[in-house]
Design a protein around this motif. Structure first.
Motif, PDB file in Angstrom:
ATOM      1  N   ALA A 168     176.187  64.642 -50.049  1.00  0.00           N
ATOM      2  CA  ALA A 168     176.075  64.806 -51.498  1.00  0.00           C
ATOM      3  C   ALA A 168     174.704  64.271 -51.897  1.00  0.00           C
ATOM      4  O   ALA A 168     174.154  63.392 -51.240  1.00  0.00           O
ATOM      5  CB  ALA A 168     177.163  64.019 -52.212  1.00  0.00           C
ATOM      6  N   MET A 169     174.141  64.794 -52.948  1.00  0.00           N
ATOM      7  CA  MET A 169     172.865  64.316 -53.452  1.00  0.00           C
ATOM      8  C   MET A 169     173.122  63.379 -54.629  1.00  0.00           C
ATOM      9  O   MET A 169     173.918  63.701 -55.510  1.00  0.00           O
ATOM     10  CB  MET A 169     171.991  65.480 -53.918  1.00  0.00           C
ATOM     11  N   VAL A 170     172.450  62.238 -54.636  1.00  0.00           N
ATOM     12  CA  VAL A 170     172.512  61.326 -55.767  1.00  0.00           C
ATOM     13  C   VAL A 170     171.201  61.506 -56.525  1.00  0.00           C
ATOM     14  O   VAL A 170     170.130  61.201 -56.002  1.00  0.00           O
ATOM     15  CB  VAL A 170     172.701  59.858 -55.326  1.00  0.00           C
ATOM     16  N   ALA A 171     171.281  62.036 -57.733  1.00  0.00           N
ATOM     17  CA  ALA A 171     170.097  62.342 -58.539  1.00  0.00           C
ATOM     18  C   ALA A 171     169.898  61.255 -59.585  1.00  0.00           C
ATOM     19  O   ALA A 171     170.690  61.119 -60.501  1.00  0.00           O
ATOM     20  CB  ALA A 171     170.252  63.706 -59.209  1.00  0.00           C
ATOM     21  N   PHE A 219     168.655  53.612 -62.678  1.00  0.00           N
ATOM     22  CA  PHE A 219     169.560  53.337 -61.573  1.00  0.00           C
ATOM     23  C   PHE A 219     168.907  52.488 -60.480  1.00  0.00           C
ATOM     24  O   PHE A 219     169.528  51.576 -59.940  1.00  0.00           O
ATOM     25  CB  PHE A 219     170.072  54.658 -60.997  1.00  0.00           C
ATOM     26  N   SER A 220     167.657  52.771 -60.141  1.00  0.00           N
ATOM     27  CA  SER A 220     166.968  51.987 -59.102  1.00  0.00           C
ATOM     28  C   SER A 220     166.822  50.534 -59.531  1.00  0.00           C
ATOM     29  O   SER A 220     167.074  49.617 -58.741  1.00  0.00           O
ATOM     30  CB  SER A 220     165.585  52.569 -58.808  1.00  0.00           C
ATOM     31  N   ALA A 221     166.392  50.331 -60.763  1.00  0.00           N
ATOM     32  CA  ALA A 221     166.216  48.962 -61.257  1.00  0.00           C
ATOM     33  C   ALA A 221     167.550  48.241 -61.302  1.00  0.00           C
ATOM     34  O   ALA A 221     167.649  47.067 -60.925  1.00  0.00           O
ATOM     35  CB  ALA A 221     165.583  48.982 -62.648  1.00  0.00           C
ATOM     36  N   TRP A 222     168.604  48.937 -61.714  1.00  0.00           N
ATOM     37  CA  TRP A 222     169.933  48.333 -61.760  1.00  0.00           C
ATOM     38  C   TRP A 222     170.379  47.932 -60.358  1.00  0.00           C
ATOM     39  O   TRP A 222     170.893  46.839 -60.144  1.00  0.00           O
ATOM     40  CB  TRP A 222     170.920  49.306 -62.394  1.00  0.00           C
ATOM     41  N   ARG A 242     176.349  70.904 -51.862  1.00  0.00           N
ATOM     42  CA  ARG A 242     177.385  71.332 -52.797  1.00  0.00           C
ATOM     43  C   ARG A 242     177.666  70.355 -53.920  1.00  0.00           C
ATOM     44  O   ARG A 242     178.253  70.713 -54.928  1.00  0.00           O
ATOM     45  CB  ARG A 242     178.679  71.604 -52.024  1.00  0.00           C
ATOM     46  N   LYS A 243     177.288  69.097 -53.761  1.00  0.00           N
ATOM     47  CA  LYS A 243     177.649  68.113 -54.768  1.00  0.00           C
ATOM     48  C   LYS A 243     176.430  67.291 -55.171  1.00  0.00           C
ATOM     49  O   LYS A 243     175.727  66.743 -54.324  1.00  0.00           O
ATOM     50  CB  LYS A 243     178.731  67.191 -54.213  1.00  0.00           C
ATOM     51  N   VAL A 244     176.179  67.208 -56.487  1.00  0.00           N
ATOM     52  CA  VAL A 244     175.119  66.375 -57.037  1.00  0.00           C
ATOM     53  C   VAL A 244     175.778  65.301 -57.890  1.00  0.00           C
ATOM     54  O   VAL A 244     176.525  65.608 -58.818  1.00  0.00           O
ATOM     55  CB  VAL A 244     174.121  67.188 -57.894  1.00  0.00           C
ATOM     56  N   ILE A 245     175.519  64.052 -57.560  1.00  0.00           N
ATOM     57  CA  ILE A 245     176.086  62.927 -58.293  1.00  0.00           C
ATOM     58  C   ILE A 245     175.003  62.355 -59.200  1.00  0.00           C
ATOM     59  O   ILE A 245     173.917  62.007 -58.730  1.00  0.00           O
ATOM     60  CB  ILE A 245     176.582  61.833 -57.326  1.00  0.00           C
ATOM     61  N   VAL A 246     175.290  62.296 -60.487  1.00  0.00           N
ATOM     62  CA  VAL A 246     174.366  61.707 -61.457  1.00  0.00           C
ATOM     63  C   VAL A 246     175.007  60.419 -61.955  1.00  0.00           C
ATOM     64  O   VAL A 246     175.977  60.452 -62.708  1.00  0.00           O
ATOM     65  CB  VAL A 246     174.074  62.664 -62.631  1.00  0.00           C
ATOM     66  N   PRO A 247     174.484  59.275 -61.508  1.00  0.00           N
ATOM     67  CA  PRO A 247     175.086  58.000 -61.921  1.00  0.00           C
ATOM     68  C   PRO A 247     174.899  57.728 -63.413  1.00  0.00           C
ATOM     69  O   PRO A 247     173.982  58.248 -64.043  1.00  0.00           O
ATOM     70  CB  PRO A 247     174.316  56.950 -61.111  1.00  0.00           C
ATOM     71  N   GLY A 253     163.652  61.862 -63.938  1.00  0.00           N
ATOM     72  CA  GLY A 253     163.766  63.312 -63.822  1.00  0.00           C
ATOM     73  C   GLY A 253     164.764  63.781 -62.786  1.00  0.00           C
ATOM     74  O   GLY A 253     164.962  64.980 -62.616  1.00  0.00           O
ATOM     75  N   GLY A 254     165.408  62.851 -62.069  1.00  0.00           N
ATOM     76  CA  GLY A 254     166.331  63.231 -61.005  1.00  0.00           C
ATOM     77  C   GLY A 254     167.415  64.199 -61.440  1.00  0.00           C
ATOM     78  O   GLY A 254     167.610  65.239 -60.804  1.00  0.00           O
ATOM     79  N   PRO A 255     168.115  63.911 -62.540  1.00  0.00           N
ATOM     80  CA  PRO A 255     169.157  64.834 -62.974  1.00  0.00           C
ATOM     81  C   PRO A 255     168.620  66.196 -63.425  1.00  0.00           C
ATOM     82  O   PRO A 255     169.336  67.194 -63.371  1.00  0.00           O
ATOM     83  CB  PRO A 255     169.806  64.100 -64.155  1.00  0.00           C
ATOM     84  N   MET A 256     167.355  66.247 -63.836  1.00  0.00           N
ATOM     85  CA  MET A 256     166.760  67.515 -64.236  1.00  0.00           C
ATOM     86  C   MET A 256     166.428  68.387 -63.026  1.00  0.00           C
ATOM     87  O   MET A 256     166.589  69.598 -63.053  1.00  0.00           O
ATOM     88  CB  MET A 256     165.446  67.250 -64.994  1.00  0.00           C
ATOM     89  N   HIS A 257     165.917  67.752 -61.980  1.00  0.00           N
ATOM     90  CA  HIS A 257     165.469  68.487 -60.799  1.00  0.00           C
ATOM     91  C   HIS A 257     166.536  68.584 -59.717  1.00  0.00           C
ATOM     92  O   HIS A 257     166.500  69.490 -58.885  1.00  0.00           O
ATOM     93  CB  HIS A 257     164.202  67.830 -60.230  1.00  0.00           C
TER      94      HIS A 257
END
Length: 185
Positions: free
Chosen positions: A125-128, A158-161, A147-152, A132-136
């Motif tokens: 699965a891709m974690v976006a 997310f990285s800083a968190w 098949r699966k894109v995970i948007v936290p 811009g991750g969720p956009m791209h």
């Protein structure tokens, strides 16, 4: 052995500048406008179009979500002057071209850490995340048949968190240089 993290990165964030190389090809990054002056949209003196500017003109970002007034005319002008004229296209087509090149850069990086190392991206699965991750992410996933894109939640930070939630750890390492004859066999 010293602990390491295997990181592959490319210069392709929202401030990545779109430019034309000596051969007449469109490039995106690794040059960056950074936060200051930033993308043309920021209105802080940036004159070179960036992926943020392209996403704005392509309608993937809304000017109403910016903390400052955005001059869409100024952004369109920069896209047309710096990219469009080289190919005889307008600002909207230049924006789409910039997005395609940026996505291609990101897909090449994803292939570097997956396919070229023997992993099939379809098995993951891709974690976006990131600004811009969720956009791209969906476009990248489609290209790699993921098949699966995970948007936290709070994807943009997310990285800083993750860094803030990690345990504090200190590794103290000292290098000792030995001559060849003193090295253990």
């Amino acid at each position: 052995m010293a602990p390491v993290v295997d990181v592959v990165e490319i210069g392709n964030g929202g401030g990545s500048i779109a430019w034309i190389d000596e051969g007449g090809s469109l490039k995106v990054g690794p040059k960056s406008a950074g936060a200051l002056p930033g993308p043309v949209a920021y209105g802080k003196g940036g004159e070179d179009p960036t992926t943020t500017d392209a996403n704005l003109i392509a309608g993937r970002l809304s000017a109403s979500n910016f903390d400052m007034d955005v001059s869409l005319d100024h952004v369109r002008e920069a896209l047309t002057e710096k990219v469009g004229k080289a190919f005889g296209i307008g600002a909207e087509e230049a924006a789409e071209s910039i997005i395609r090149v940026a996505d291609s850069n990101m897909n090449n990086a994803l292939k570097l850490i997956s396919v070229r190392r023997g992993y099939d991206p379809r098995d993951f699965a891709m974690v976006a995340f990131g600004g811009g991750g969720p956009m791209h992410g969906p476009t990248l996933a489609k290209e790699l048949s993921i098949r699966k894109v995970i948007v936290p939640v709070a994807a943009s930070v997310f990285s800083a968190w993750g860094m803030l939630m990690s345990d504090i750890r200190h590794d103290f390492i000292q290098t000792k240089i030995l001559s060849f004859r003193d090295a253990p066999m």
